[in-house]
Design an enzyme around this catalytic site. Structure first.
Site, PDB file in Angstrom:
ATOM      1  N   ARG A  54       0.857  -1.194   0.000  1.00  0.00           N
ATOM      2  CA  ARG A  54       0.000   0.000   0.000  1.00  0.00           C
ATOM      3  C   ARG A  54       0.889   1.238   0.000  1.00  0.00           C
ATOM      4  NH1 ARG A  54      -1.128   1.867   4.543  1.00  0.00           N
ATOM      5  NH2 ARG A  54      -1.761  -0.065   5.546  1.00  0.00           N
ATOM      6  N   TYR A 107     -17.659  16.433 -15.004  1.00  0.00           N
ATOM      7  CA  TYR A 107     -18.005  15.009 -15.129  1.00  0.00           C
ATOM      8  C   TYR A 107     -18.971  14.654 -13.985  1.00  0.00           C
ATOM      9  CZ  TYR A 107     -17.552  10.049 -14.246  1.00  0.00           C
ATOM     10  OH  TYR A 107     -17.837   8.739 -13.972  1.00  0.00           O
ATOM     11  N   ASP A 180      -8.272  18.596 -14.315  1.00  0.00           N
ATOM     12  CA  ASP A 180      -8.559  17.223 -14.723  1.00  0.00           C
ATOM     13  C   ASP A 180      -8.201  17.137 -16.209  1.00  0.00           C
ATOM     14  OD1 ASP A 180      -9.744  14.897 -15.707  1.00  0.00           O
ATOM     15  OD2 ASP A 180     -11.380  14.963 -14.254  1.00  0.00           O
ATOM     16  N   LYS A 205      -8.955   6.128 -19.015  1.00  0.00           N
ATOM     17  CA  LYS A 205      -9.298   6.653 -20.335  1.00  0.00           C
ATOM     18  C   LYS A 205      -8.069   6.589 -21.259  1.00  0.00           C
ATOM     19  CE  LYS A 205     -13.162   7.043 -18.327  1.00  0.00           C
ATOM     20  NZ  LYS A 205     -13.213   7.764 -17.107  1.00  0.00           N
TER      21      LYS A 205
HETATM   22  C1  LIG Z   1     -13.142  13.731 -16.896  1.00  0.00           C
HETATM   23  C2  LIG Z   1     -13.235  12.608 -15.910  1.00  0.00           C
HETATM   24  N1  LIG Z   1     -12.673  12.732 -14.705  1.00  0.00           N
HETATM   25  C3  LIG Z   1     -12.731  11.747 -13.791  1.00  0.00           C
HETATM   26  C4  LIG Z   1     -13.399  10.576 -14.045  1.00  0.00           C
HETATM   27  C5  LIG Z   1     -13.483   9.515 -12.975  1.00  0.00           C
HETATM   28  O1  LIG Z   1     -12.582   8.497 -13.231  1.00  0.00           O
HETATM   29  P1  LIG Z   1     -12.808   6.939 -12.852  1.00  0.00           P
HETATM   30  O2  LIG Z   1     -14.027   6.482 -13.582  1.00  0.00           O
HETATM   31  O3  LIG Z   1     -11.542   6.300 -13.305  1.00  0.00           O
HETATM   32  O4  LIG Z   1     -12.999   6.897 -11.372  1.00  0.00           O
HETATM   33  C6  LIG Z   1     -13.989  10.386 -15.289  1.00  0.00           C
HETATM   34  C7  LIG Z   1     -14.694   9.130 -15.597  1.00  0.00           C
HETATM   35  O5  LIG Z   1     -15.393   9.028 -16.574  1.00  0.00           O
HETATM   36  C8  LIG Z   1     -13.901  11.430 -16.251  1.00  0.00           C
HETATM   37  O6  LIG Z   1     -14.465  11.316 -17.463  1.00  0.00           O
END
Ligand SMILES: Cc1ncc(COP(=O)(O)O)c(C=O)c1O
Length: 385
Positions: A54, A107, A180, A205
């Site tokens: 961890r 998101y 992000d 992604k």
């Molecule tokens: C722009 C964006 N940020 C964060 C996330 C969250 O990521 P995760 O699904 O890997 O937890 C997503 C998920 O679709 C996303 O599209």
């Protein structure tokens, strides 16, 4: 590698950062260290600092080094998901009573984290459009706002925020700027070089790129911030496991070539959709008429693989198109080699229905993959009737 005169290019860093051949066997890909613990040479005699997985694992460390190098940061941290990374970041920096500015089209899962988890814990938020620097400034509560949270381009409306300008606004108010960077990926955009303090990724992604892993990452430059995040990463424990770390690291090695093809194919799809009778609006930052085009051209290398569009026939037609597409697979997520289609209002963004962040019912989001472009265009042509 021997000392180089210039900083290695993006592709070189993607392939080599964190991936020195294994010293014992010469294996050119980092091994998957499927171990929870490590033999100590006498009490406290750690080999390479590893004591428990961890706290640290060599496969995860390889990924963390690579993603930090790609974002032009100093320290990277890998998590079990993008949301685990976001939650760890919030708890590293914010305390009950603090305030955060978030995009008004964040998101859905990020919004849910702020609205349903962080707010009951005492962290307040206000939403502002990322494309409007003055609105972001106005949403800041001096002294109380600790973070300005930016997505650019946003999910799913592809609004573009000016990272440099918003960094200045955040810093004036003593807040940090978090970007992000999931949609752009470090290949197309490097927020830390534009003044951001923290980069967030859903590595699920484009970084992973093959729809075979869920993961997240944070990257920073500041040492003190890195120490806080490292402490919370270990204390909360939402870390990326060794198999998942290995998959994301493998994905990063081909990020540059994939992003070029994603962008090529997205442009072909945009050309097709533009002017199609059933399509009322095409949303893509690469289009000159997109309100964020100038800013995107300034801070992004290309415009990426996500295309959103609205259909003239309303929600039912949007649902029909999603159902009829075949090469575009109906599914959530994005950023993989295969093309995906989805209805944000009913799928990824269902959690913002009824809020200020609700998305239009006639909206379709495409994650344009790296298949043969003509097949993608033909598929959409068929699905649109
Ligand atoms: C722009 C964006 N940020 C964060 C996330 C969250 O990521 P995760 O699904 O890997 O937890 C997503 C998920 O679709 C996303 O599209």
């Amino acid at each position: 590698m021997t000392e180089q005169l210039h900083k290695p290019g993006f592709e070189t860093r993607a392939i080599h950062a964190g991936s020195e051949p294994d010293p014992t066997t010469g294996a050119v890909t980092p091994p998957i260290f499927a171990t929870s613990t490590y033999k100590q040479d006498g009490v406290g005699g750690l080999r390479g600092g590893y004591e428990y997985s961890r706290s640290g694992n060599p496969t995860r460390a390889a990924l963390e080094e690579c993603i930090a190098a790609l974002e032009d940061g100093d320290r990277g941290f890998a998590f079990a998901s993008g949301l685990a990374a976001e939650d760890t970041l919030l708890r590293s920096i914010c305390r009950p009573g603090d305030h955060v500015v978030i995009p008004n089209d964040a998101y859905g899962g990020t919004y849910r984290l702020f609205a349903k988890v962080a707010l009951p814990w005492g962290l307040e938020h206000s939403a502002a459009p990322v494309a409007d620097v003055d609105a972001v400034r106005a949403a800041i509560r001096p002294g109380q706002t600790k973070l300005v949270w930016l997505e650019t381009p946003t999910n799913p409306l592809l609004n573009v925020g000016d990272i440099e300008a918003i960094a200045a606004v955040a810093h004036e108010a003593g807040a940090l700027l978090v970007v992000d960077n999931t949609f752009a990926s470090p290949y197309l955009q490097q927020p830390l070089t534009l003044g951001a303090d923290v980069v967030v990724h859903s590595t699920t992604k484009y970084c992973g790129g093959h729809s075979d892993v869920v993961g997240g990452a944070l990257v920073v430059r500041d040492h003190e911030l890195a120490e806080k995040i490292g402490f919370h990463q270990n204390s909360i424990g939402g870390v990326a496991g060794p198999f998942d770390s290995w998959l994301v690291l493998r994905g990063l090695k081909t990020l540059a070539v994939r992003m070029e093809r994603h962008s090529d194919n997205a442009e072909a799809v945009v050309d097709f959709l533009t002017g199609h009778g059933a399509v009322s609006q095409v949303i893509y930052p690469g289009l000159e008429e997109h309100p964020g085009h100038a800013v995107a051209s300034k801070q992004m290398k290309r415009y990426g693989g996500i295309v959103s569009f609205r259909v003239a026939g309303g929600e039912q037609q949007a649902l029909d198109v999603c159902a009829k597409a075949e090469v575009f697979t109906l599914g959530e997520s994005l950023g993989g080699v295969e093309s995906l289609i989805e209805h944000p209002g009913r799928m990824t963004h269902a959690s913002v229905a009824g809020t200020d962040l609700e998305v239009p019912a006639d909206l379709i989001r495409l994650s344009v993959g790296i298949e043969t472009a003509v097949d993608l265009v033909e598929d959409l042509s068929r699905a649109l009737g």
